[in-house]
Write a protein that holds these residues in place. Structure first.
Motif, PDB file in Angstrom:
ATOM      1  N   ASN A 292      -3.012  45.073  38.335  1.00 34.94           N
ATOM      2  CA  ASN A 292      -2.265  44.255  38.332  1.00 34.94           C
ATOM      3  C   ASN A 292      -2.545  43.058  38.326  1.00 34.94           C
ATOM      4  O   ASN A 292      -2.044  42.157  39.553  1.00 34.94           O
ATOM      5  N   ALA A 293      -3.389  42.330  37.466  1.00 35.14           N
ATOM      6  CA  ALA A 293      -4.181  40.398  37.932  1.00 35.14           C
ATOM      7  C   ALA A 293      -3.379  39.898  37.913  1.00 35.14           C
ATOM      8  O   ALA A 293      -3.573  39.531  38.356  1.00 35.14           O
ATOM      9  N   LEU A 294      -2.349  39.762  37.385  1.00 32.34           N
ATOM     10  CA  LEU A 294      -1.314  38.506  37.221  1.00 32.34           C
ATOM     11  C   LEU A 294      -0.502  38.507  38.337  1.00 32.34           C
ATOM     12  O   LEU A 294      -0.471  37.531  38.526  1.00 32.34           O
ATOM     13  N   ALA A 295      -0.407  39.392  38.539  1.00 38.41           N
ATOM     14  CA  ALA A 295       0.762  39.653  39.934  1.00 38.41           C
ATOM     15  C   ALA A 295       0.073  39.678  40.681  1.00 38.41           C
ATOM     16  O   ALA A 295       0.213  38.596  41.525  1.00 38.41           O
ATOM     17  N   LEU A 296      -1.407  39.886  41.058  1.00 38.81           N
ATOM     18  CA  LEU A 296      -1.892  39.658  42.653  1.00 38.81           C
ATOM     19  C   LEU A 296      -2.584  38.217  42.233  1.00 38.81           C
ATOM     20  O   LEU A 296      -2.605  37.366  44.153  1.00 38.81           O
ATOM     21  N   TYR A 297      -2.921  36.936  41.469  1.00 38.64           N
ATOM     22  CA  TYR A 297      -3.173  36.230  41.480  1.00 38.64           C
ATOM     23  C   TYR A 297      -2.184  35.153  41.665  1.00 38.64           C
ATOM     24  O   TYR A 297      -2.214  34.482  42.082  1.00 38.64           O
ATOM     25  N   ALA A 333     -17.288  33.060  54.392  1.00 39.63           N
ATOM     26  CA  ALA A 333     -16.473  33.990  54.065  1.00 39.63           C
ATOM     27  C   ALA A 333     -15.132  34.172  54.529  1.00 39.63           C
ATOM     28  O   ALA A 333     -14.016  35.247  54.558  1.00 39.63           O
ATOM     29  N   TYR A 334     -14.028  32.525  54.424  1.00 43.52           N
ATOM     30  CA  TYR A 334     -13.103  32.838  54.765  1.00 43.52           C
ATOM     31  C   TYR A 334     -12.597  33.066  53.187  1.00 43.52           C
ATOM     32  O   TYR A 334     -11.388  34.228  53.031  1.00 43.52           O
ATOM     33  N   ALA A 335     -13.290  33.059  52.654  1.00 46.27           N
ATOM     34  CA  ALA A 335     -13.039  32.964  50.866  1.00 46.27           C
ATOM     35  C   ALA A 335     -12.646  34.119  51.033  1.00 46.27           C
ATOM     36  O   ALA A 335     -11.620  35.287  50.036  1.00 46.27           O
ATOM     37  N   LEU A 336     -13.757  35.439  51.017  1.00 45.25           N
ATOM     38  CA  LEU A 336     -13.990  36.860  50.960  1.00 45.25           C
ATOM     39  C   LEU A 336     -13.585  37.208  52.465  1.00 45.25           C
ATOM     40  O   LEU A 336     -12.435  38.640  50.967  1.00 45.25           O
ATOM     41  N   ALA A 340      -9.973  40.030  49.858  1.00 42.51           N
ATOM     42  CA  ALA A 340      -9.740  40.735  50.654  1.00 42.51           C
ATOM     43  C   ALA A 340      -8.978  41.187  51.096  1.00 42.51           C
ATOM     44  O   ALA A 340      -7.927  42.896  50.990  1.00 42.51           O
ATOM     45  N   LEU A 341      -7.405  40.338  51.993  1.00 39.26           N
ATOM     46  CA  LEU A 341      -6.491  40.379  52.136  1.00 39.26           C
ATOM     47  C   LEU A 341      -5.368  40.616  50.820  1.00 39.26           C
ATOM     48  O   LEU A 341      -4.393  41.555  50.896  1.00 39.26           O
ATOM     49  N   ASN A 342      -5.158  40.220  49.561  1.00 39.73           N
ATOM     50  CA  ASN A 342      -5.298  39.952  48.760  1.00 39.73           C
ATOM     51  C   ASN A 342      -5.477  41.607  48.081  1.00 39.73           C
ATOM     52  O   ASN A 342      -4.030  42.172  47.091  1.00 39.73           O
TER      53      ASN A 342
END
Length: 358
Positions: A292-297, A333-336, A340-342
């Motif tokens: 779901n590449a574009l949808a997740l982006y 850590a924030y970016a990771l 993880a949320l996505n």
């Protein structure tokens, strides 16, 4: 292996690229240099993620249109037009959403016209039409012609100048669309109109690699084909960079060749590792992103806007910073955490076999 069989490695590269795009777009405060774009000339790992995605768009164009024998039927043309418009409108909607949450929902007079999704849309539409109406033996000459023409444009129009009043790329965008509708953190809009010329060449190289993948009789031959293409582009790109430095902001010809080369070589490595050696247990998280590449982006962009405007990003970062003192590590850590949320969103879709095709 039959040459039309779906290759897991293609989904993995797409997933790695989207995860990388989300990671580098969502640092907080002071970040590691490698997680930031080059200010002007140069190349960082961050500068690889978007060109990798455009390369994958090219591969996908070939594999998708090959199913219909590259016949320009009304149904195929409608599908291409619909998808091109949809991707472009989604890009505009993301930019509008950013302004709307800042309290300016009617600020269309300064809505940014260009961004990642818009460039994907234009390149996808152009390459799809080229694929349907041009003999594929002319793809390489067309790539050379586009990059050569763009090179002449950069030389004639001071394309490497950081002065927006002298740079032809900035001048064209300003005269056609107005300064208010452009990106303001760079001398030129990194997704501006004229840069689309070399971006189309970029996607065409991916298209040519898609042809090499599709036509090869075995996975071993696919790997070898990509390795040869990648090596040729890498050598050509670095030789060209002596006169035309690598530059993401203007999508320089050397940048096109080097990033396409690295994408092709990585795809070859993944094919060897995953499709031949069957070493794929490590890759499952990236498959989730890839399906779901574009949808997740798009979801990541919307979530990032919401987090930034509501202060959620501050709360999460401060909580992480309590335990992780160095600023750069806290930012990572924030970016990771955001990635993880996505991933959690993507995993829920993946488990339910929901694949959103934008």
């Amino acid at each position: 292996m039959e040459n039309k069989q779906r290759l897991l490695s293609l989904d993995i590269l797409r997933g790695m690229t989207v995860a990388g795009m989300i990671l580098v777009n969502n640092g907080y405060g002071e970040s590691f240099t490698m997680l930031g774009h080059s200010r002007w000339n140069g190349l960082t790992p961050c500068d690889l993620v978007f060109p990798f995605f455009l390369f994958i768009v090219g591969i996908a164009c070939y594999l998708s249109l090959a199913k219909g024998g590259f016949t320009p039927t009304p149904q195929t043309l409608r599908r291409i037009a619909k998808r091109t418009i949809l991707l472009f409108v989604i890009g505009l909607a993301i930019n509008w959403f950013h302004d709307a949450l800042k309290g300016d929902p009617l600020g269309f007079d300064h809505l940014r016209l260009w961004a990642v999704m818009q460039r994907i849309a234009l390149c996808y539409g152009a390459v799809s039409l080229i694929a349907l109406y041009m003999n594929h033996r002319y793809i390489v000459p067309l790539v050379i012609a586009l990059l050569s023409g763009y090179t002449l444009l950069l030389i004639w129009g001071n394309g490497y100048s950081e002065d927006a009043t002298q740079n032809i790329l900035a001048l064209a965008d300003r005269s056609l669309f107005g300064y208010a509708h452009l990106y303001h953190k760079s001398p030129v809009d990194p997704e501006g109109l004229l840069g689309t010329i070399s971006s189309i060449a970029h996607v065409l190289i991916g298209f040519y690699c898609g042809k090499a993948i599709y036509m090869a009789k075995s996975v071993e031959h696919k790997v070898m084909g990509l390795f040869v293409i990648g090596t040729v582009c890498l050598v050509a790109g670095y030789l060209l960079s002596f006169g035309l430095p690598l530059n993401k902001r203007i999508w320089s010809p050397s940048y096109v060749l080097v990033t396409c080369a690295l994408a092709a070589l990585l795809q070859a490595l993944l094919m060897w590792l995953i499709d031949i050696r069957q070493k794929n247990r490590w890759s499952e998280p990236f498959r989730v992103f890839g399906m779901n590449a574009l949808a997740l982006y798009v979801a990541s962009e919307l979530l990032s806007i919401i987090f930034n405007q509501t202060g959620i990003n501050n709360l999460v970062y401060n909580a992480l910073h309590t335990f992780i003192i160095p600023l750069k590590w806290a930012s990572l850590a924030y970016a990771l955490t955001f990635v993880a949320l996505n991933y959690a969103i993507g995993y829920a879709l993946y488990r339910k076999q929901i694949y959103i095709k934008l």
